[in-house]
Structures are given as C-alpha cells and as structure tokens.
Motif scaffolding. Structure first.
Motif, PDB file in Angstrom:
ATOM      1  N   VAL A  63       0.830  -1.199   0.000  1.00 57.73           N
ATOM      2  CA  VAL A  63       0.000   0.000   0.000  1.00 57.73           C
ATOM      3  C   VAL A  63       0.869   1.255   0.000  1.00 57.73           C
ATOM      4  O   VAL A  63       1.867   1.328   0.718  1.00 57.73           O
ATOM      5  CB  VAL A  63      -0.903   0.016   1.260  1.00 57.73           C
ATOM      6  N   ASP A  64       0.484   2.234  -0.803  1.00 58.79           N
ATOM      7  CA  ASP A  64       1.078   3.566  -0.686  1.00 58.79           C
ATOM      8  C   ASP A  64       0.459   4.199   0.558  1.00 58.79           C
ATOM      9  O   ASP A  64      -0.767   4.191   0.719  1.00 58.79           O
ATOM     10  CB  ASP A  64       0.772   4.412  -1.909  1.00 58.79           C
ATOM     11  N   THR A  65       1.295   4.751   1.420  1.00 57.67           N
ATOM     12  CA  THR A  65       0.793   5.272   2.686  1.00 57.67           C
ATOM     13  C   THR A  65       1.617   6.466   3.138  1.00 57.67           C
ATOM     14  O   THR A  65       2.743   6.663   2.668  1.00 57.67           O
ATOM     15  CB  THR A  65       0.798   4.177   3.770  1.00 57.67           C
ATOM     16  N   CYS A  66       1.059   7.246   4.033  1.00 57.93           N
ATOM     17  CA  CYS A  66       1.783   8.369   4.615  1.00 57.93           C
ATOM     18  C   CYS A  66       1.222   8.653   6.000  1.00 57.93           C
ATOM     19  O   CYS A  66       0.020   8.592   6.220  1.00 57.93           O
ATOM     20  CB  CYS A  66       1.677   9.612   3.741  1.00 57.93           C
ATOM     21  N   VAL A  67       2.120   8.919   6.942  1.00 58.98           N
ATOM     22  CA  VAL A  67       1.731   9.223   8.321  1.00 58.98           C
ATOM     23  C   VAL A  67       2.667  10.297   8.851  1.00 58.98           C
ATOM     24  O   VAL A  67       3.882  10.181   8.720  1.00 58.98           O
ATOM     25  CB  VAL A  67       1.816   7.965   9.224  1.00 58.98           C
ATOM     26  N   LEU A  68       2.084  11.336   9.444  1.00 57.53           N
ATOM     27  CA  LEU A  68       2.838  12.396  10.109  1.00 57.53           C
ATOM     28  C   LEU A  68       2.270  12.551  11.509  1.00 57.53           C
ATOM     29  O   LEU A  68       1.080  12.833  11.670  1.00 57.53           O
ATOM     30  CB  LEU A  68       2.705  13.723   9.352  1.00 57.53           C
ATOM     31  N   VAL A  69       3.109  12.313  12.516  1.00 59.23           N
ATOM     32  CA  VAL A  69       2.673  12.425  13.913  1.00 59.23           C
ATOM     33  C   VAL A  69       3.773  13.084  14.730  1.00 59.23           C
ATOM     34  O   VAL A  69       4.934  13.110  14.322  1.00 59.23           O
ATOM     35  CB  VAL A  69       2.329  11.044  14.534  1.00 59.23           C
ATOM     36  N   ARG A  70       3.398  13.568  15.901  1.00 57.60           N
ATOM     37  CA  ARG A  70       4.390  14.042  16.862  1.00 57.60           C
ATOM     38  C   ARG A  70       5.001  12.816  17.535  1.00 57.60           C
ATOM     39  O   ARG A  70       4.293  11.894  17.937  1.00 57.60           O
ATOM     40  CB  ARG A  70       3.755  14.931  17.931  1.00 57.60           C
ATOM     41  N   ALA A  71       6.315  12.802  17.684  1.00 58.91           N
ATOM     42  CA  ALA A  71       7.020  11.673  18.294  1.00 58.91           C
ATOM     43  C   ALA A  71       7.059  11.872  19.804  1.00 58.91           C
ATOM     44  O   ALA A  71       8.124  12.019  20.404  1.00 58.91           O
ATOM     45  CB  ALA A  71       8.419  11.553  17.710  1.00 58.91           C
ATOM     46  N   VAL A  72       5.887  11.837  20.442  1.00 64.56           N
ATOM     47  CA  VAL A  72       5.791  12.103  21.881  1.00 64.56           C
ATOM     48  C   VAL A  72       6.515  11.054  22.715  1.00 64.56           C
ATOM     49  O   VAL A  72       6.917  11.332  23.843  1.00 64.56           O
ATOM     50  CB  VAL A  72       4.314  12.231  22.343  1.00 64.56           C
ATOM     51  N   ASN A  73       6.695   9.864  22.166  1.00 60.26           N
ATOM     52  CA  ASN A  73       7.377   8.804  22.908  1.00 60.26           C
ATOM     53  C   ASN A  73       8.899   8.887  22.826  1.00 60.26           C
ATOM     54  O   ASN A  73       9.593   8.108  23.452  1.00 60.26           O
ATOM     55  CB  ASN A  73       6.903   7.429  22.433  1.00 60.26           C
ATOM     56  N   LYS A  74       9.422   9.850  22.065  1.00 56.22           N
ATOM     57  CA  LYS A  74      10.871  10.040  22.025  1.00 56.22           C
ATOM     58  C   LYS A  74      11.215  11.527  21.880  1.00 56.22           C
ATOM     59  O   LYS A  74      11.694  11.984  20.848  1.00 56.22           O
ATOM     60  CB  LYS A  74      11.534   9.176  20.965  1.00 56.22           C
ATOM     61  N   PRO A  75      10.974  12.272  22.963  1.00 55.81           N
ATOM     62  CA  PRO A  75      11.290  13.699  22.935  1.00 55.81           C
ATOM     63  C   PRO A  75      12.799  13.928  22.853  1.00 55.81           C
ATOM     64  O   PRO A  75      13.594  13.062  23.206  1.00 55.81           O
ATOM     65  CB  PRO A  75      10.730  14.223  24.257  1.00 55.81           C
ATOM     66  N   ASN A  76      13.158  15.106  22.381  1.00 57.68           N
ATOM     67  CA  ASN A  76      14.565  15.508  22.326  1.00 57.68           C
ATOM     68  C   ASN A  76      15.076  15.758  23.746  1.00 57.68           C
ATOM     69  O   ASN A  76      14.287  15.947  24.669  1.00 57.68           O
ATOM     70  CB  ASN A  76      14.703  16.786  21.485  1.00 57.68           C
ATOM     71  N   PRO A  77      16.400  15.770  23.940  1.00 62.28           N
ATOM     72  CA  PRO A  77      16.963  16.031  25.274  1.00 62.28           C
ATOM     73  C   PRO A  77      16.474  17.346  25.896  1.00 62.28           C
ATOM     74  O   PRO A  77      16.357  17.451  27.109  1.00 62.28           O
ATOM     75  CB  PRO A  77      18.473  16.072  25.022  1.00 62.28           C
TER      76      PRO A  77
END
Length: 138
Positions: A65-79
């Motif tokens: 399937v052609d797919t696309c997802v854009l989410v906030r990476a809340v489970n891996k915040p920056n330092p």
C-alpha cells in the motif's frame, strides 16, 4: 513500458517546523487543503501541483500500500524536551514525476533531524538505491 519508482522515507523532522512548511507538507500528504504558496518544488516547470505523498490505496506497480503518516514523536522527545515530528511515506512514482518528487524530498529533508539513511528508492526495472540526509539543525 514506463518505469516506476517505489519511494520509502522514514524521517524525524524538527519540532519547530515552520507553519507554512507544515501546512504544505500536510497538503502533500493529502491531509489538508493546498496552501496559497507552494515552496516544495518548481511546480510551474512541472505543470499542475499534485499531492506527491498522498497514500491510502494499493500501489499500482509494487506489492503493498502507498501510505503516509505524520505524527508528533511524543514517545521520544529531544533532550531539551521538545517533541519532533515523525514522518513515514511509501509511494509509487512514475518516471515522468521523478524530478519533482526529488525536489520535494530535498525540500522536506531541509527540516530533517535524522542523520544518515532516511529511506530507499527502488526502480521497477532495476535494483534499489539509498537516499541519505544529515541533520540540518545545529
């Protein structure tokens, strides 16, 4: 017979992606209306702009399937506590659309924080190659 390309990207983007860039990215993904100004490619030389990352249906040239997802990476915040954007795209590209797609990918990767390999590109008639990006954030 035309060649097709199977593009796969998995990349983290800066937490502070400018709103015009985010709006255009959402449009490219098929998740928003087209913004009044497009910066991702030289659309005039390529004709009418289209949603190059739009997914949600079976690929017509490759399995899956052609797919696309854009989410906030809340489970891996920056330092520093900021939360990056996480983007995954898998899409099929006709050889005539390859130039504009690479312009869009280059535009997108200016917002990337992912270092090293961010995806791959495979040709329907040949083996695949890799696309690399390095962090644009100091």
């Amino acid at each position: 017979m035309s060649d097709y390309y199977d593009l796969f990207l998995a990349v983290d983007l800066r937490p502070d992606v400018p709103e015009p860039v985010l709006q255009e990215l959402r449009w490219l993904l098929g998740q928003a209306e087209m913004p009044p100004v497009l910066q991702s490619a030289d659309w005039e030389s390529h004709g009418v702009p289209w949603r190059v990352f739009d997914g949600g249906e079976a690929s017509h040239s490759f399995d899956g399937v052609d797919t696309c997802v854009l989410v906030r990476a809340v489970n891996k915040p920056n330092p520093d506590g900021s939360v990056p954007w996480a983007l995954t795209v898998r899409t099929c590209i006709h050889e005539d659309e390859f130039g504009v797609m690479m312009e869009v990918v280059e535009w997108l990767l200016r917002q990337a924080t992912t270092e090293g390999w961010v995806g791959f590109l495979r040709d329907s008639a040949h083996s695949h190659s890799l696309i690399a990006a390095t962090s644009t954030v100091a």
